[in-house]
Design an enzyme around this catalytic site. Structure first.
Site, PDB file in Angstrom:
ATOM      1  N   HIS A 452       0.823  -1.207   0.000  1.00 58.61           N
ATOM      2  CA  HIS A 452       0.000   0.000   0.000  1.00 58.61           C
ATOM      3  C   HIS A 452       0.854   1.252   0.000  1.00 58.61           C
ATOM      4  O   HIS A 452       0.474   2.278  -0.578  1.00 58.61           O
ATOM      5  CB  HIS A 452      -0.949  -0.022   1.201  1.00 58.61           C
ATOM      6  N   ARG A 559     -14.777  14.472 -34.813  1.00 60.51           N
ATOM      7  CA  ARG A 559     -15.427  13.179 -35.042  1.00 60.51           C
ATOM      8  C   ARG A 559     -16.932  13.332 -34.814  1.00 60.51           C
ATOM      9  O   ARG A 559     -17.424  13.166 -33.704  1.00 60.51           O
ATOM     10  CB  ARG A 559     -14.856  12.129 -34.093  1.00 60.51           C
ATOM     11  N   ARG A 595     -15.408  16.425 -39.931  1.00 59.89           N
ATOM     12  CA  ARG A 595     -15.512  15.230 -40.769  1.00 59.89           C
ATOM     13  C   ARG A 595     -16.970  14.819 -40.883  1.00 59.89           C
ATOM     14  O   ARG A 595     -17.678  14.704 -39.874  1.00 59.89           O
ATOM     15  CB  ARG A 595     -14.696  14.084 -40.180  1.00 59.89           C
ATOM     16  N   GLU A 686      -7.655   7.667 -46.951  1.00 56.79           N
ATOM     17  CA  GLU A 686      -7.586   6.472 -46.097  1.00 56.79           C
ATOM     18  C   GLU A 686      -7.469   5.191 -46.909  1.00 56.79           C
ATOM     19  O   GLU A 686      -7.305   4.119 -46.329  1.00 56.79           O
ATOM     20  CB  GLU A 686      -8.832   6.394 -45.214  1.00 56.79           C
ATOM     21  N   ASN A 709      -4.453   5.515 -39.800  1.00 57.10           N
ATOM     22  CA  ASN A 709      -4.888   4.238 -39.229  1.00 57.10           C
ATOM     23  C   ASN A 709      -5.507   3.340 -40.300  1.00 57.10           C
ATOM     24  O   ASN A 709      -5.111   2.185 -40.475  1.00 57.10           O
ATOM     25  CB  ASN A 709      -5.877   4.469 -38.093  1.00 57.10           C
ATOM     26  N   ASP A 710      -6.497   3.868 -41.013  1.00 56.46           N
ATOM     27  CA  ASP A 710      -7.124   3.067 -42.064  1.00 56.46           C
ATOM     28  C   ASP A 710      -6.207   2.901 -43.264  1.00 56.46           C
ATOM     29  O   ASP A 710      -6.203   1.842 -43.904  1.00 56.46           O
ATOM     30  CB  ASP A 710      -8.447   3.699 -42.496  1.00 56.46           C
ATOM     31  N   ARG A 720      -7.442  -4.358 -38.706  1.00 51.27           N
ATOM     32  CA  ARG A 720      -7.013  -3.983 -37.362  1.00 51.27           C
ATOM     33  C   ARG A 720      -7.933  -4.541 -36.287  1.00 51.27           C
ATOM     34  O   ARG A 720      -7.635  -4.436 -35.100  1.00 51.27           O
ATOM     35  CB  ARG A 720      -6.886  -2.461 -37.222  1.00 51.27           C
ATOM     36  N   CYS A 757      -4.054  13.375 -39.922  1.00 52.72           N
ATOM     37  CA  CYS A 757      -4.878  13.408 -38.716  1.00 52.72           C
ATOM     38  C   CYS A 757      -4.941  12.049 -38.038  1.00 52.72           C
ATOM     39  O   CYS A 757      -5.657  11.878 -37.054  1.00 52.72           O
ATOM     40  CB  CYS A 757      -6.285  13.912 -39.022  1.00 52.72           C
TER      41      CYS A 757
END
Length: 825
Positions: A452, A559, A595, A686, A709-710, A720, A757
């Site tokens: 602790h 978003r 977007r 994308e 990402n895409d 993904r 982005c």
């Protein structure tokens, strides 16, 4: 129940389940909720609840609230494969916990290195009974911040299967990791598809197969036997389907246990330093103070049974009131520890044992020690490190009550400024008594990283080493030492060179942090003067406000899907306008890129009829959805056009693959504006098609923004959401970087700017490469704005171009990252 508030069990970045790279969570197979990408290493209770299960591997826990809400918290993704390495559970099934109480400590660095992701879903698994009325996403949250609000749904009668056909089957579970979250979700999904009541049992009462929490509570491991039973019209088919799923339908690799991180070799510890175990990382330089704690002397004989009994009762009541009062004023780990001490003080077994000793003629203080000390010693001797560390709490309670009975004020310690406190051991109450403003670090001979005191030190950011051993006794009081808790050593007599190096590191880190925040409001330019727009990705007005305070020059990605999800009907024009206007107002004149609705695929909306798809990532999503439902597109464009001042807004179209899609959106926008081009219309790049055809898109678009990402997912042909391949996704793969370069080149041919982005924009290793490829706008996580601005400020663009060319020539992502680390030095 009016509502049930849930509080963040971790500190970190709160996001939608849509952003979790695992279909089980992103598709809400276990239920809806939120996720947190953690920055800390302790999971705490999000509310008062009872522990239903703690997985033996420590990576997941389920809780049930008094209102009946069932919660699953899954630390990281695919962490079951770590087989418990790096997890320390602090509670067991059946425990009642209070909000803020520590539940699990974990090695975040190890999870980041060896698991697929550290992002941690918090899921309401019985969503048929509860609606999520509010959730905090797209923002940094601290442990204990509000993160979700639940409201109860109306109860519906459940069908009764009595008197119907029945079937059973017993099987041996072949799954390498047993029935954990992902198999539980699959089993529940299959069981729901039959007109039957299906259960699973393992050595005890059966649980509903449709309840993921119930399935997890069975603690089914590899090669365990389970019995599947069902009653109802389709009982036999249901049993066979569930059995076949478990036996043959869930493919999991029996990955070997990741190697345990080895302790630093002797050469990693500076000569003359003492090695210890990290309890709370950090680097500190300070003056040694010491706190030697000894047992208080107690008289064996009492002053009469009645007097000792009265003194004991009064002392217990007073200490209980004090602990309860302190707990009410505390928060986080400190409150949980105080609550635990108060609970132990009301333990009837301990109290009755002490009273029996008083009845035998002993003093109340002696009786209390005789009752509680053997319990603490038994925990220490049991061989379980976690239970051994809990013995400290019993010793602490022993000392506090004895001090009260003896009339002794257990005074704290007066520390010098910037003290490194050395102790053989330290009790939680003693830590709470320290002047933390004067404490630079802790070095403890005994103890462990889950004690602790360690938890409290980590919560307050105090660098702490434990288990340093007897060598600590020789360190002189008043000497100047270096405590490198992150590296795991304390140097009692550092050389002038070692001391100077540590001072430089402490100073440089403090300076970097202070400078980054102090200059966060400045215009973002490279060292050679090139202008780079530094924006932030946002999901709400609160995100925008936080981003501005961190120095963001605008919002590069709003978003809007967050407004459309988790509801039965689409938001109307007025609601959307109000939402966008709030973001514009929070940005206070800075640009906003909105977007258009990006749902479908892994982000469904119940009011849009999108049929199930074999591969949603390649199906109806992004711009394809709004073109298929033109009223949704038109309403959203009307809402954006109603925002004032209009010139602050830009519109961005997601998931573009060809010019024809952009022209269809442009036609609707032109119709609504009468052909006026007052609002810029850009595209998200994308898909590889958009990157390769960037010059064609730029002839019609006002700007290009890359969603890495895409783009990475589609370029590498790796879903993904697929656990088998998602771990290999890396946006610094040379193929992805080449497509980014091609996008910039295509945009430049039409004099259009290109931004990023996606998550690469927030990666310090990626930023020099992106700018070297010609990117002129970055939109990052709000918390990353100061750091990325500081990085850009120190970057020479010509050197970045050379670096980017070298990166494009690398054979794979790992080679790019090695090159990037060298460039960063």
């Amino acid at each position: 129940m009016a509502s049930l508030s849930l509080y963040a069990p971790l500190e970190g970045w709160a996001c939608s389940l849509d952003e979790v790279p695992d279909a089980v969570f992103a598709e809400r197979m276990l239920g809806d909720g939120v996720a947190i990408d953690p920055t800390g290493d302790t999971l705490i209770a999000p509310c008062d609840a009872r522990i239903v299960t703690v997985q033996p591997t420590g990576h997941a826990i389920t809780l049930r609230t008094a209102e009946g809400a069932e919660l699953l918290i899954h630390i990281g993704l695919d962490t079951v494969a770590l087989k418990g390495e790096g997890f320390e559970t602090l509670v067991v099934a059946g425990d009642t916990v209070t909000r803020g109480q520590p539940l699990i400590r974990f090695d975040l660095d190890r999870i980041v290195r060896e698991a697929r992701a550290a992002v941690t879903p918090i899921v309401v698994t019985n969503g048929d009974r509860f609606t999520i009325a509010h959730r905090a996403t797209g923002a940094i949250v601290a442990s204990g911040d509000p993160v979700m609000t639940l409201t109860a749904r109306e109860a519906h009668a459940q069908p009764v299967a009595g008197g119907c056909p029945a079937a059973t089957r017993t099987i041996v579970v072949p799954l390498p990791h047993g029935i954990h979250a992902r198999p539980a979700a699959r089993i529940a999904e299959v069981a729901r598809g039959f007109d039957a009541v299906v259960t699973l049992a393992k050595d005890g009462a059966p649980v509903a197969a449709t309840s993921p929490v119930g399935l997890l509570s069975l603690i089914v491991a590899h090669n365990d036997r389970v019995t599947i039973a069902a009653t109802g019209a389709q009982a036999e088919a249901a049993v066979e389907a569930v059995a076949e799923l478990i036996l043959h339908g869930i493919k999991e690799d029996a990955a070997p246990t990741p190697p345990r991180p080895t302790p630093p070799a002797p050469r990693d510890v500076p000569a003359g330093a003492i090695a210890g175990v990290t309890a709370a990382p950090g680097l500190a330089i300070g003056t040694v103070a010491r706190w030697d704690v000894h047992d208080l002397d107690v008289p064996p004989e009492g002053c009469g049974i009645a007097a000792e009994e009265a003194a004991f009762t009064q002392a217990c009541a007073a200490l209980s009131a004090e602990l309860t009062g302190k707990a009410a004023a505390a928060s986080g780990p400190m409150r949980a520890i105080l609550d635990a001490h108060a609970a132990m003080l009301s333990d009837d077994a301990l109290l009755n044992t002490a009273r029996a000793a008083i009845a035998d003629g002993h003093s109340a203080a002696y009786a209390w020690r005789a009752a509680i000390r053997p319990q603490a010693d038994a925990l220490r001797a049991g061989g379980d490190p976690r239970l051994a560390e809990r013995a400290d709490d019993m010793r602490d309670l022993e000392r506090q009550l004895i001090a009260r009975l003896m009339g002794i004020e257990d005074a704290g310690l007066t520390l010098p400024e910037g003290a490194i406190l050395l102790a053989e051991d330290l009790l939680p109450s003693q830590f709470m008594a320290l002047d933390l403003d004067r404490l630079a670090g802790l070095a403890i001979m005994r103890g462990g990283p889950t004690s602790h005191v360690s938890i409290l030190a980590a919560a307050r950011g105090v660098p702490t080493l434990v288990a340093l051993g007897d060598a600590l006794r020789a360190v002189a009081i008043g000497s100047r030492v270096i405590l490198d808790a992150g590296a795991g050593w304390l140097h009692p007599v550092p050389s002038p060179e070692t001391l100077a190096d540590a001072e430089a590191r402490v100073s440089a880190a403090a300076t970097r942090r202070a400078e980054a925040f102090a200059r966060a409001g400045e215009e973002c330019r490279t060292a050679d003067g090139a202008r780079i727009e530094l924006f932030a990705n946002c999901g709400s007005a609160a995100d925008a406000d936080y981003a501005v305070r961190n120095g963001a020059e605008g919002c590069g990605l709003l978003r809007t899907e967050l407004l459309f999800l988790d509801r039965d009907t689409a938001p109307d024009v007025a609601e959307q306008t109000a939402d966008y206007q709030a973001v514009v107002d929070a940005l206070d004149g800075r640009p906003l890129i909105i977007r258009l609705l990006d749902i479908g695929g892994d982000k469904p909306a119940p009011y849009l009829p999108i049929e199930g798809e074999e591969n949603p990532a390649l199906g109806l999503r992004g711009v394809r959805v709004v073109l298929a439902h033109p009223h949704i597109l038109e309403d959203q464009l009307k809402a954006i056009l109603a925002v004032r001042p209009l010139g602050r807004c830009r519109i961005m179209v997601p998931m573009i693959a060809g010019v024809d899609e952009l022209l269809k959106v442009r036609a609707v926008l032109d119709r609504l504006t009468g052909g006026a081009r007052d609002v810029e219309l850009g595209v998200m790049v994308e898909t590889p098609a958009a990157a390769i055809g960037a010059d064609l898109l730029a002839a019609e678009a006002d700007f290009l923004s890359i969603g890495t990402n895409d783009l990475t997912q589609y370029t590498l042909a790796m879903d993904r959401g697929n656990a088998a391949v998602a771990g290999a996704l890396d946006g610094l793969h040379p193929a992805v970087l080449r497509l980014i370069g091609e996008t910039v080149r295509g945009g430049a041919l039409r004099h259009r700017w290109t931004g990023v982005c996606g998550s690469l924009a927030s990666d310090p290793l990626a930023v020099p490469i992106l700018l070297g490829l010609g990117v002129t706008e970055l939109s990052v996580a709000p918390a990353a704005v100061p750091e990325i601005k500081a990085l850009v400020r120190d970057l020479d663009l010509s050197a970045a171009r050379d670096h980017a060319r070298a990166a494009l020539a690398c054979p794979d992502a790992a080679a790019v990252r090695r090159l990037a680390r060298e460039f960063a030095r």
